[in-house]
Design a protein around this motif. Sequence first.
Motif, PDB file in Angstrom:
ATOM      1  N   LEU A 201      -8.651 -26.972-132.243  1.00 14.24           N
ATOM      2  CA  LEU A 201      -7.245 -27.374-132.317  1.00 14.24           C
ATOM      3  C   LEU A 201      -6.978 -28.526-131.342  1.00 14.24           C
ATOM      4  O   LEU A 201      -6.244 -29.466-131.659  1.00 14.24           O
ATOM      5  CB  LEU A 201      -6.334 -26.190-131.999  1.00 14.24           C
ATOM      6  N   GLY A 202      -7.593 -28.463-130.162  1.00 15.29           N
ATOM      7  CA  GLY A 202      -7.444 -29.538-129.187  1.00 15.29           C
ATOM      8  C   GLY A 202      -8.002 -30.853-129.703  1.00 15.29           C
ATOM      9  O   GLY A 202      -7.420 -31.917-129.494  1.00 15.29           O
ATOM     10  N   MET A 203      -9.135 -30.769-130.404  1.00 14.49           N
ATOM     11  CA  MET A 203      -9.712 -31.989-130.981  1.00 14.49           C
ATOM     12  C   MET A 203      -8.799 -32.565-132.062  1.00 14.49           C
ATOM     13  O   MET A 203      -8.646 -33.788-132.172  1.00 14.49           O
ATOM     14  CB  MET A 203     -11.094 -31.702-131.560  1.00 14.49           C
ATOM     15  N   ALA A 204      -8.192 -31.691-132.858  1.00 17.62           N
ATOM     16  CA  ALA A 204      -7.268 -32.160-133.898  1.00 17.62           C
ATOM     17  C   ALA A 204      -6.074 -32.883-133.278  1.00 17.62           C
ATOM     18  O   ALA A 204      -5.654 -33.954-133.747  1.00 17.62           O
ATOM     19  CB  ALA A 204      -6.797 -30.978-134.745  1.00 17.62           C
ATOM     20  N   VAL A 205      -5.522 -32.302-132.205  1.00 13.60           N
ATOM     21  CA  VAL A 205      -4.391 -32.942-131.515  1.00 13.60           C
ATOM     22  C   VAL A 205      -4.834 -34.259-130.878  1.00 13.60           C
ATOM     23  O   VAL A 205      -4.098 -35.260-130.905  1.00 13.60           O
ATOM     24  CB  VAL A 205      -3.796 -31.983-130.465  1.00 13.60           C
TER      25      VAL A 205
END
Length: 366
Positions: free
Chosen positions: A83-87
């Motif tokens: 999720l952090g990579m997506a953000v």
Amino acid sequence: MLEKGKIGSRQLMILVILYTLGDSILVLPSIVTTEAEQDGWVSGIIGVTIAPLLVVFLYDALRKRYPDSTLVEYSQKILGKWLGMAVSLLFISYFFITTATYLSEIGDFMISHIMPDTPVQVIMILFMSVVLMAARLGLEPLARSAEIFFPFVVLLISILIILLLPEIKFQNLQPVGEGGLKQVIRGSIPFIVFPFIEPVAILMILPFVSQQDKIRKSLFVGQLLAGSVLIVITMLAILVLGAESTARQNYPIYMLAKKINIGDFMTRLEALLAVIWFITIFIRFSMFFYVTVLSLAQTLKLQDYRPLVFPFGILLISFTLIMTPNIVHYSKFISEIWPFYALTFGFLLPLILLLIAKVQKNDGPN
């Protein structure tokens, strides 16, 4: 870290001043006056009163929790890997699109006012080549360049203001408050978003400031000084051109400089404004482009961001030509959509990250 350079708190403050002025010094008076008319300067005062407090304390709170991490790095620490990579990729797309808007402005301004017979692609390639050089050299040389340019910007802005004083017509400010508070508040939104919230890219360079205890002061003073200049410039545009003419022009401050006439001897000094804008947009453009390639390299765990510089430069030119096919399309996009888009990435997402970090009691590497 991919970036080995360090900058001081004074260099950070100068960077903040110049990138806050950025393209805003040229386009902001028109956008604000379209909403607030002759009360655009009041909207500016509201914006400068609110924005630095909100932005500086939010960004500084994130920086304190993760002093050795950039925005894309602690996004993954807070939200987890995927999720952090997506953000992080969303932030990278925002940096990239924002950089494209600056390149579009440069091309349109040059072919509209300075080099009308030159293909816009040529102008974009020439300016982009300088930005690519700045990005490859890294943060420290860019900060040193800002230090060198800063006195010239202060001098030229002072000269511009002084020479315009004889052209002032105070009746252009009247009637004050005719549109009511709602109109003034609508005008303050772009004054908050464009100079102060849009450059969320600053969160990518704060770990590279050597004097961490002075970051908040540098951010606040830099934004306050730049905001004060933007208020003065907006007021001058209304005082000299009038609210209607200011709102109608895409680049009212350039037209404002054409009004200078001292004894029929000192005339057509719009080159002063052009030089100021070239310096400030160069700093803002270079920092955003540098942050774009740096953040992608960090997200993809690369050893060096420099191999991305040239390919992204070519991609940026192509993307800009597709994104902004004409000035009418661009103006509509900037005035109607961009404030909400920039507000999302410049304020709402960082605020959500901070709130989640506090709930998790995640104090970063410590």
